[in-house]
Design a protein around this motif. Structure first.
Motif, short mmCIF file in Angstrom:
data_model
loop_
_atom_site.label_atom_id
_atom_site.label_comp_id
_atom_site.label_asym_id
_atom_site.label_seq_id
_atom_site.Cartn_x
_atom_site.Cartn_y
_atom_site.Cartn_z
N PHE A 10 24.07 54.26 26.05
CA PHE A 10 24.93 53.16 25.80
C PHE A 10 24.16 51.95 26.06
CE2 PHE A 10 28.58 56.44 26.85
CZ PHE A 10 28.81 56.48 25.46
N ASN A 11 24.33 51.03 25.33
CA ASN A 11 23.53 49.59 25.49
C ASN A 11 24.46 48.50 24.93
OD1 ASN A 11 21.37 48.10 26.19
ND2 ASN A 11 20.82 48.06 24.02
N ASP A 12 25.85 48.42 25.29
CA ASP A 12 26.88 47.48 24.81
C ASP A 12 27.15 46.92 26.14
OD1 ASP A 12 28.62 46.02 23.34
OD2 ASP A 12 28.80 47.98 21.82
N THR A 13 28.46 45.99 25.71
CA THR A 13 28.91 45.49 27.09
C THR A 13 29.48 46.43 28.16
OG1 THR A 13 31.17 45.15 26.30
CG2 THR A 13 29.80 43.54 25.88
N VAL A 14 29.60 46.20 29.62
CA VAL A 14 30.15 47.13 30.40
C VAL A 14 31.35 47.96 30.04
CG1 VAL A 14 30.57 47.38 32.82
CG2 VAL A 14 28.66 45.96 32.15
N GLU A 15 32.29 46.80 29.54
CA GLU A 15 33.62 47.27 29.17
C GLU A 15 33.65 48.44 28.13
OE1 GLU A 15 37.26 45.32 27.09
OE2 GLU A 15 36.92 44.45 28.94
N ARG A 16 32.88 48.09 27.07
CA ARG A 16 32.76 49.03 26.14
C ARG A 16 32.07 50.22 26.48
NH1 ARG A 16 31.40 46.10 20.18
NH2 ARG A 16 33.33 45.19 20.08
N ASN A 17 31.12 50.23 27.27
CA ASN A 17 30.30 51.41 27.82
C ASN A 17 31.15 52.41 28.41
OD1 ASN A 17 27.93 50.42 26.48
ND2 ASN A 17 27.05 49.86 28.43
N GLN A 18 32.28 51.65 29.17
CA GLN A 18 33.11 52.73 30.13
C GLN A 18 34.23 53.23 29.23
OE1 GLN A 18 34.39 49.29 32.76
NE2 GLN A 18 33.05 49.91 34.42
N ARG A 19 34.63 52.26 28.13
CA ARG A 19 35.57 53.16 27.13
C ARG A 19 34.99 54.16 26.37
NH1 ARG A 19 37.58 48.30 24.03
NH2 ARG A 19 36.86 47.03 25.70
N ALA A 20 33.70 53.91 25.80
CA ALA A 20 33.13 55.02 24.99
C ALA A 20 32.99 56.14 25.99
CB ALA A 20 31.93 54.36 24.57
N ALA A 21 32.37 55.97 27.01
CA ALA A 21 32.13 56.97 27.99
C ALA A 21 33.23 57.73 28.52
CB ALA A 21 31.60 56.75 29.32
N GLU A 22 34.58 57.29 28.57
CA GLU A 22 35.68 57.85 28.79
C GLU A 22 36.26 58.56 27.82
OE1 GLU A 22 39.45 55.56 29.88
OE2 GLU A 22 38.01 54.97 31.72
N ALA A 23 36.00 58.06 26.44
CA ALA A 23 36.55 58.79 25.19
C ALA A 23 35.95 59.96 24.90
CB ALA A 23 36.63 57.80 24.13
N LYS B 64 35.97 53.13 17.08
CA LYS B 64 35.46 51.66 17.72
C LYS B 64 34.07 52.10 18.21
CE LYS B 64 39.94 51.20 19.30
NZ LYS B 64 40.40 52.39 18.47
N PRO B 65 33.13 50.97 17.71
CA PRO B 65 31.69 50.96 17.76
C PRO B 65 31.31 50.75 19.22
CG PRO B 65 32.41 48.97 16.93
CD PRO B 65 33.44 49.66 16.99
N VAL B 66 30.03 51.40 19.53
CA VAL B 66 29.46 51.04 20.72
C VAL B 66 27.78 51.15 20.43
CG1 VAL B 66 29.42 53.54 21.78
CG2 VAL B 66 29.18 51.77 23.17
N MET B 67 27.26 50.13 20.93
CA MET B 67 25.71 49.99 20.92
C MET B 67 25.18 51.16 21.53
SD MET B 67 24.88 48.31 18.09
CE MET B 67 23.22 48.65 18.11
N MET B 68 24.02 52.00 21.15
CA MET B 68 23.31 52.72 21.71
C MET B 68 21.87 52.33 21.38
SD MET B 68 25.55 56.19 21.28
CE MET B 68 24.99 56.89 22.66
N LYS B 69 21.06 52.87 22.47
CA LYS B 69 19.52 52.54 22.44
C LYS B 69 18.87 53.81 23.10
CE LYS B 69 15.94 49.20 23.88
NZ LYS B 69 15.78 48.09 24.56
#
Length: 135
Positions: A107-120, A30-35
């Motif tokens: 993380f520089n994506d939607t709040v939901e994606r940021n949370q899922r990525a941080a959790e994973a 699953k991708p997550v944008m990062m800056k």
């Protein structure tokens, strides 16, 4: 007797179809944008199983400009006769995204994606998104 039997075709279909079916069921990266706030550079981080690494192995870090990692993975794949490639398919995306975080990416994506990525990945999102004070 020539030609392939139905069983040959079923095996081929299972081998080629399994990754597609699993991907459609949500198994995979699953991708997550990062800056990087210091440089303004954007990159895609990933989490989850890496089908790309599973099929292409050490070429993945090579194409992501991680030459040293690619060389190490190539060596370990050769030494373990490919077993390394299967095991690392489960780990590579998390490791890659952690290396991006170490380089200053956030993380520089939607709040939901940021949370899922941080959790994973196992990152504390509150600490992770804190912008360091200027020096």
């Amino acid at each position: 007797m020539g030609g392939a039997s139905i069983w040959h075709w079923l095996v081929v279909l299972a081998i080629l179809g399994a990754p597609i079916i699993l991907k459609l069921c949500g198994v995979g990266a699953k991708p997550v944008m990062m800056k990087n706030n210091a440089t303004g550079q954007l990159r895609s981080g990933f989490y989850g199983f890496s089908w790309t690494y599973f099929f292409f192995g050490f070429f993945v870090p090579l194409f992501r400009s991680e030459i040293g990692i690619a060389a190490l993975h190539c060596l370990l794949s050769l030494v373990t006769l490919g077993l390394w490639q299967i095991i690392v398919s489960f780990l590579y995306n998390k490791q890659y995204t952690n290396r991006l975080i170490e380089k200053g990416f956030r993380f520089n994506d939607t709040v939901e994606r940021n949370q899922r990525a941080a959790e994973a990945i196992g990152v504390d999102l509150a600490v992770h998104q804190r912008v360091p004070a200027p020096i």
